[in-house]
Design an enzyme around this catalytic site. Structure first.
Site, PDB file in Angstrom:
ATOM      1  N   ALA A   1       0.842  -1.202   0.000  1.00 19.41           N
ATOM      2  CA  ALA A   1       0.000   0.000   0.000  1.00 19.41           C
ATOM      3  C   ALA A   1       0.869   1.242   0.000  1.00 19.41           C
ATOM      4  O   ALA A   1       2.005   1.232   0.482  1.00 19.41           O
ATOM      5  CB  ALA A   1      -0.914  -0.007   1.229  1.00 19.41           C
ATOM      6  N   ASP A   2       0.309   2.304  -0.541  1.00 17.46           N
ATOM      7  CA  ASP A   2       0.962   3.607  -0.474  1.00 17.46           C
ATOM      8  C   ASP A   2      -0.126   4.653  -0.262  1.00 17.46           C
ATOM      9  O   ASP A   2      -1.137   4.646  -0.966  1.00 17.46           O
ATOM     10  CB  ASP A   2       1.748   3.915  -1.743  1.00 17.46           C
ATOM     11  N   THR A   3       0.065   5.515   0.726  1.00 16.38           N
ATOM     12  CA  THR A   3      -0.940   6.516   1.083  1.00 16.38           C
ATOM     13  C   THR A   3      -0.381   7.917   0.885  1.00 16.38           C
ATOM     14  O   THR A   3       0.751   8.195   1.294  1.00 16.38           O
ATOM     15  CB  THR A   3      -1.387   6.334   2.552  1.00 16.38           C
TER      16      THR A   3
END
Length: 194
Positions: free
Chosen positions: A68-70
């Site tokens: 994931a990347d936020t």
């Protein structure tokens, strides 16, 4: 049950999975997160999540990789993690009294996949108007360090937020409902985990 590999050292992502009773191993990806690319924020988080998953799959070809990347997006611009306290102060001033979007790119992948499963979750966050004292007091707690947009909604940053539209867990860094929907496509339902 298939082995789950989390491609992240994020204590927030780890904690969310632990709260669900999920057993997983950690294999952090080490990629250059270049947010200056001239692509849309949605394309950016999808690309970064896939880069993380792909790197982990090269070293750990067994199991399901969750990557994931936020990011925080304000007025169409990506806000990364602050480089220092002054940068964090400037970010919070920009967010004060306004809304912004938090986007998480999520990739679920196995070595056998011809195409990775990629999705983006977006949550709209509304900040209350902040005084300079509010911002300084918040920055004194250091939880803004290493956080996109310079705040942590699961901590004292909640006191800056007036309301949200969408997934709370997305703002923390891992949209759990989307994650489970994607894992179900791989034959794994987190509701069934014991």
């Amino acid at each position: 049950m298939k082995k789950i590999i989390l491609a992240s050292e994020s204590p927030r992502r780890q904690s969310l999975l632990q709260q669900l009773g999920v057993k997983f191993t950690i294999s952090p990806a080490n990629i250059a997160e270049d947010i200056s690319e001239s692509i849309s924020p949605e394309q950016l988080v999808r690309s970064l999540a896939w880069q993380k998953a792909r790197q982990v799959l090269q070293n750990r070809p067994e199991g399901i990789v969750i990557a994931a990347d936020t990011i925080v997006c304000w007025e169409g611009r990506v806000m990364g993690k602050p480089v220092d306290r002054d940068d964090a102060h400037a970010m919070l001033c920009q967010l004060s009294g306004r809304s912004h979007q938090v986007m998480t790119g999520l990739c679920i992948a196995e070595a056998a996949d011809a195409v990775p499963d990629l999705a983006v979750e977006t949550t709209k966050v509304y900040f209350r108007p902040l005084t300079d004292a509010d911002i300084e007091n918040y920055l004194n707690h250091d939880e803004w360090i290493d956080k996109a947009g310079a705040y942590a909604i699961q901590g004292r940053g909640a006191l800056l937020v007036e309301r949200i539209e969408g997934c709370f867990f997305n703002v923390v860094g891992l949209p759990l409902n989307l994650l489970n929907t994607m894992l179900r496509c791989k034959g794994l339902d987190l509701l069934e985990v014991h």
